[in-house]
Design a protein around this motif. Structure first.
Motif, PDB file in Angstrom:
ATOM      1  N   GLN A   1       0.823  -1.209   0.000  1.00 40.29           N
ATOM      2  CA  GLN A   1       0.000   0.000   0.000  1.00 40.29           C
ATOM      3  C   GLN A   1       0.859   1.261   0.000  1.00 40.29           C
ATOM      4  O   GLN A   1       0.361   2.348   0.233  1.00 40.29           O
ATOM      5  CB  GLN A   1      -0.944  -0.002   1.199  1.00 40.29           C
ATOM      6  N   GLY A   2       2.148   1.105  -0.251  1.00 43.76           N
ATOM      7  CA  GLY A   2       3.035   2.264  -0.301  1.00 43.76           C
ATOM      8  C   GLY A   2       3.635   2.647   1.033  1.00 43.76           C
ATOM      9  O   GLY A   2       4.229   3.718   1.159  1.00 43.76           O
ATOM     10  N   GLY A   3       3.513   1.783   2.038  1.00 45.70           N
ATOM     11  CA  GLY A   3       4.026   2.089   3.366  1.00 45.70           C
ATOM     12  C   GLY A   3       5.497   1.767   3.576  1.00 45.70           C
ATOM     13  O   GLY A   3       6.022   1.968   4.654  1.00 45.70           O
ATOM     14  N   GLY A   4       6.177   1.264   2.531  1.00 46.02           N
ATOM     15  CA  GLY A   4       7.599   0.958   2.626  1.00 46.02           C
ATOM     16  C   GLY A   4       7.861  -0.447   3.132  1.00 46.02           C
ATOM     17  O   GLY A   4       6.966  -1.126   3.646  1.00 46.02           O
TER      18      GLY A   4
ATOM     19  N   LEU B   1       6.118   5.482   0.040  1.00 41.14           N
ATOM     20  CA  LEU B   1       5.694   6.554  -0.862  1.00 41.14           C
ATOM     21  C   LEU B   1       4.553   7.347  -0.238  1.00 41.14           C
ATOM     22  O   LEU B   1       4.279   8.465  -0.649  1.00 41.14           O
ATOM     23  CB  LEU B   1       5.283   5.972  -2.216  1.00 41.14           C
ATOM     24  N   ILE B   2       3.914   6.755   0.758  1.00 42.45           N
ATOM     25  CA  ILE B   2       2.844   7.441   1.480  1.00 42.45           C
ATOM     26  C   ILE B   2       3.508   8.113   2.678  1.00 42.45           C
ATOM     27  O   ILE B   2       3.447   7.654   3.810  1.00 42.45           O
ATOM     28  CB  ILE B   2       1.723   6.463   1.882  1.00 42.45           C
ATOM     29  N   HIS B   3       4.181   9.195   2.368  1.00 41.95           N
ATOM     30  CA  HIS B   3       4.960   9.947   3.350  1.00 41.95           C
ATOM     31  C   HIS B   3       5.018  11.387   2.859  1.00 41.95           C
ATOM     32  O   HIS B   3       5.093  11.644   1.656  1.00 41.95           O
ATOM     33  CB  HIS B   3       6.363   9.358   3.453  1.00 41.95           C
ATOM     34  N   ARG B   4       5.041  12.329   3.786  1.00 44.65           N
ATOM     35  CA  ARG B   4       5.013  13.741   3.385  1.00 44.65           C
ATOM     36  C   ARG B   4       6.237  14.172   2.583  1.00 44.65           C
ATOM     37  O   ARG B   4       6.188  15.169   1.873  1.00 44.65           O
ATOM     38  CB  ARG B   4       4.787  14.643   4.586  1.00 44.65           C
ATOM     39  N   ILE B   5       7.318  13.422   2.642  1.00 42.59           N
ATOM     40  CA  ILE B   5       8.460  13.742   1.784  1.00 42.59           C
ATOM     41  C   ILE B   5       8.051  13.687   0.310  1.00 42.59           C
ATOM     42  O   ILE B   5       8.564  14.423  -0.513  1.00 42.59           O
ATOM     43  CB  ILE B   5       9.646  12.790   2.062  1.00 42.59           C
ATOM     44  N   TYR B   6       7.101  12.807  -0.012  1.00 44.19           N
ATOM     45  CA  TYR B   6       6.686  12.632  -1.406  1.00 44.19           C
ATOM     46  C   TYR B   6       5.419  13.409  -1.756  1.00 44.19           C
ATOM     47  O   TYR B   6       4.805  13.144  -2.791  1.00 44.19           O
ATOM     48  CB  TYR B   6       6.528  11.140  -1.716  1.00 44.19           C
TER      49      TYR B   6
ATOM     50  N   ARG C   1      -0.995   9.061  -5.505  1.00 40.41           N
ATOM     51  CA  ARG C   1      -1.556  10.351  -5.084  1.00 40.41           C
ATOM     52  C   ARG C   1      -2.901  10.179  -4.380  1.00 40.41           C
ATOM     53  O   ARG C   1      -3.175  10.867  -3.390  1.00 40.41           O
ATOM     54  CB  ARG C   1      -1.689  11.303  -6.281  1.00 40.41           C
ATOM     55  N   GLU C   2      -3.745   9.267  -4.857  1.00 43.55           N
ATOM     56  CA  GLU C   2      -5.041   9.072  -4.191  1.00 43.55           C
ATOM     57  C   GLU C   2      -4.848   8.469  -2.794  1.00 43.55           C
ATOM     58  O   GLU C   2      -5.537   8.842  -1.852  1.00 43.55           O
ATOM     59  CB  GLU C   2      -5.958   8.215  -5.055  1.00 43.55           C
ATOM     60  N   VAL C   3      -3.896   7.556  -2.657  1.00 44.53           N
ATOM     61  CA  VAL C   3      -3.630   6.983  -1.334  1.00 44.53           C
ATOM     62  C   VAL C   3      -2.985   8.052  -0.426  1.00 44.53           C
ATOM     63  O   VAL C   3      -3.334   8.149   0.756  1.00 44.53           O
ATOM     64  CB  VAL C   3      -2.751   5.717  -1.426  1.00 44.53           C
ATOM     65  N   GLN C   4      -2.116   8.869  -0.990  1.00 44.73           N
ATOM     66  CA  GLN C   4      -1.556   9.956  -0.199  1.00 44.73           C
ATOM     67  C   GLN C   4      -2.657  10.862   0.331  1.00 44.73           C
ATOM     68  O   GLN C   4      -2.679  11.208   1.521  1.00 44.73           O
ATOM     69  CB  GLN C   4      -0.574  10.782  -1.040  1.00 44.73           C
ATOM     70  N   ARG C   5      -3.600  11.254  -0.543  1.00 48.63           N
ATOM     71  CA  ARG C   5      -4.696  12.137  -0.091  1.00 48.63           C
ATOM     72  C   ARG C   5      -5.501  11.491   1.022  1.00 48.63           C
ATOM     73  O   ARG C   5      -5.907  12.158   1.971  1.00 48.63           O
ATOM     74  CB  ARG C   5      -5.598  12.500  -1.267  1.00 48.63           C
TER      75      ARG C   5
END
Length: 124
Positions: A53-56, A63-68, A115-119
């Motif tokens: 899910q992008g959690g590393g 990738l689900i981190h504010r750095i990105y 991007r949708e998962v980040q949001r």
């Protein structure tokens, strides 16, 4: 010194081995059709290192981190990383090699998924 301390707080904790402690990732209630396609391409091409899910993982950063967030890493940064690879710069995982098997359409869909998962996780 205070600036360094603040920067250290902005990054996830690292263990003595350099493993990243990835926070839980909240998935959106629904994904757009393009993001659903991106999720499939992401699963095939990215999840082994960046997590399902992008959690590393121990092999790659979240990738689900504010750095990105888009204001720090615009979509073109993802395009270039996938097409050309990228040198290690934020995390202790080593360089990312190019991923020539990923088409431009897949890259666009992967970015939409990320991007949708980040949001959904408050990263905009």
């Amino acid at each position: 010194m205070a600036l360094l301390a603040g920067a250290a707080l902005a990054l996830p904790a690292l263990s003595a081995r350099g493993d990243q402690t990835a926070p839980g990732v909240t998935m959106p209630a629904s994904l757009s059709p393009m993001a659903r396609l991106g999720q499939m391409s992401y699963t095939r091409n990215c999840a082994a290192c960046h997590g399902p899910q992008g959690g590393g993982t121990r092999q790659g950063p979240p990738l689900i981190h504010r750095i990105y967030e888009p204001s720090h890493h615009a979509d073109i940064a993802f395009v270039m990383a996938i097409q050309r690879g990228t040198r290690q710069h934020h995390w202790p995982f080593g360089d990312m090699p190019p991923q020539p098997q990923v088409s431009q359409d897949e890259i666009d869909a992967i970015i939409r998924f990320v991007r949708e998962v980040q949001r959904a996780n408050g990263i905009e």
